[in-house]
Design an enzyme around this catalytic site. Structure first.
Site, PDB file in Angstrom:
ATOM      1  N   GLY A  57       5.071   0.657  -1.496  1.00 52.03           N
ATOM      2  CA  GLY A  57       4.996  -0.475  -2.840  1.00 52.03           C
ATOM      3  C   GLY A  57       6.677  -0.901  -2.919  1.00 52.03           C
ATOM      4  N   ILE A  99       0.493  -1.419   0.085  1.00 52.42           N
ATOM      5  CA  ILE A  99      -0.191  -0.120   0.066  1.00 52.42           C
ATOM      6  C   ILE A  99       0.590   1.556  -0.394  1.00 52.42           C
ATOM      7  CG2 ILE A  99      -1.536   1.447   1.356  1.00 52.42           C
ATOM      8  CD1 ILE A  99      -2.827  -0.959   2.787  1.00 52.42           C
ATOM      9  N   SER A 100       0.804   2.381  -0.888  1.00 51.64           N
ATOM     10  CA  SER A 100       0.874   3.740  -0.893  1.00 51.64           C
ATOM     11  C   SER A 100       2.951   3.446  -0.834  1.00 51.64           C
ATOM     12  CB  SER A 100       0.669   4.151   0.273  1.00 51.64           C
ATOM     13  OG  SER A 100       0.674   5.660   0.203  1.00 51.64           O
ATOM     14  N   ALA A 101       3.570   3.643   0.669  1.00 48.94           N
ATOM     15  CA  ALA A 101       4.872   4.044   0.912  1.00 48.94           C
ATOM     16  C   ALA A 101       5.359   2.910   1.083  1.00 48.94           C
ATOM     17  CB  ALA A 101       4.885   5.003   1.495  1.00 48.94           C
ATOM     18  N   HIS A 108      -6.457   9.069  -3.272  1.00 55.48           N
ATOM     19  CA  HIS A 108      -5.618   7.974  -2.629  1.00 55.48           C
ATOM     20  C   HIS A 108      -6.277   6.920  -1.731  1.00 55.48           C
ATOM     21  CE1 HIS A 108      -1.184   7.009  -1.901  1.00 55.48           C
ATOM     22  NE2 HIS A 108      -1.929   7.112  -0.489  1.00 55.48           N
TER      23      HIS A 108
END
Length: 292
Positions: free
Chosen positions: A100, A96-98, A264
Site C-alpha cells: 500500500g 496490495i497489503s504491505a 485479509h
C-alpha cells in the site's frame, strides 16, 4: 498463467526484477508482504478482462536490490524507470497489503502517469511499530538470515497438513471465529492458500516494509488526484479496516468498498467474486482516463 520474468539494470547499478502477463491495458501491481513478482492473487480475473499486468518485485524482494528500499521515493523512482523502459505512458496502479505505501507514494509522486489507484487490503497509515509484539515477533521470524527456514517449515506443513495449517493461520488474517471462516472456503480456496505458502519469501523486503510503514503518514494520501477504489474486509485482522477508512478520508476522489468477507485475503472464500465485480466495474468507469 503465462508470463515472462525479466530483470532491468538501473543507472546506479541496482537491479529490478519484474514479470509481465497479458498484452492489454497496463496495470502496475505492487504485491504485498512476503511476496514477489510471481504473485497470483487476482491475476486470473484481470487477464480475462484483457489487462496486461506488470509486477515488479518490490525493494528487497525476489532479485530486486534491497538498496532501492532506502526510501519509498527511491523505490518509486525505480518503478518509474521500469514503465519508461517498457514505453508505457500511463498505468492503473493496484497496491496490495504491505504494498500500500508503495502504491500510494507512486500515485502521489507521478500523478500524470497514474490513471487510477486501487488499494486492496492495503496499509495506508502507521502500521506495526517497534512497541508492538507483532513487530518484535516478525523481526525474529522474518529476518533475512532466518526467513528462508521459516517459510520452508510453513511450506512443508502447509503441503502435508493443509487444513490444520489453515486453521492455525486464520486468526492472523481474520477477526471471525475459525469455524465460521472455514465454512466459506472451498477446496479450490484451500489449494490457493497452500500455493501461496509455497511461493512466500521475505528476503530483505519485509524488514523494509516494517520500517517504512511504521512511519507512514497520511500526507501522501492527500496528494492523490486520480480516481481511487479502496477494497477492504471489515473482518481483516492483518491490516485493520481503519487503514481503509483513513485512505477514504484523505484521498479526494476515492470510493470505499468495505466487504463483509472473512478477512485479509479477499481473493479467497465465498466473497471473492464480489472483489472481481467491484474491481472490473471501477476500472471500466467513465471517470477514469484511458491508460496507454
Amino acid at each position: 498463467m503465462l508470463r515472462s520474468t525479466r530483470t532491468l539494470e538501473l543507472e546506479n547499478g541496482t537491479f529490478l526484477e519484474y514479470t509481465i502477463a497479458g498484452t492489454g491495458t497496463p496495470i502496475l501491481l505492487f504485491h504485498g508482504g512476503h511476496s514477489n513478482c510471481n504473485e497470483e492473487f487476482g491475476y486470473k480475473n484481470l487477464l480475462e478482462q484483457g489487462y496486461s499486468i506488470i509486477t515488479p518485485s518490490r525493494a528487497g524482494y525476489g532479485s530486486t536490490s534491497k538498496k532501492l528500499g532506502l526510501s519509498l521515493n527511491t523505490a518509486c523512482e525505480a518503478y518509474l524507470q521500469l514503465i519508461n523502459h517498457l514505453n508505457v505512458c500511463t498505468v492503473h496502479v493496484i497496491a496490495i497489503s504491505a504494498g500500500g505505501p508503495t502504491g500510494i507514494t507512486f500515485a502521489s509522486l507521478y500523478p500524470e502517469r497514474v490513471s487510477s489507484l486501487v488499494l486492496q487490503s492495503a496499509v495506508s497509515k502507521e502500521w506495526h511499530t517497534p512497541k508492538d509484539a507483532i513487530y518484535r515477533m516478525a523481526k525474529l521470524l522474518f529476518l533475512p538470515a532466518t526467513e528462508k527456514y521459516t517459510w520452508k517449515l510453513v511450506s512443508f506443513f502447509s503441503r502435508t497438513f493443509p487444513n490444520f495449517i489453515l486453521k492455525q493461520m486464520v486468526p492472523s488474517f481474520s477477526t471471525l471465529p475459525v469455524p465460521e471462516v472455514l465454512q466459506q472456503f472451498s477446496q479450490e480456496d484451500i489449494e490457493q492458500f497452500v500455493a501461496m505458502n509455497q511461493r512466500q519469501r521475505s528476503g530483505h523486503g519485509f524488514m523494509l516494509d516494517l520500517e517504512q510503514s511504521a512511519a507512514f503518514t497520511p500526507s501522501k494520501l492527500q496528494k492523490i488526484m486520480c480516481p481511487t477504489l479502496i477494497i477492504h474486509s471489515k473482518n481483516d485482522k492483518a491490516v485493520l479496516p481503519e487503514h481503509a477508512l483513513s485512505a477514504y478520508h484523505h484521498i479526494p476522489e476515492s470510493r470505499l468498498c468495505l466487504l463483509d468477507s472473512w478477512g485479509h485475503l479477499i481473493w479467497l472464500g465465498s466473497g471473492a467474486r464480489s472483489v472481481d465485480t467491484e474491481l472490473n466495474k471501477f476500472l471500466c468507469s467513465k471517470f477514469i482516463r484511458p491508460s496507454i
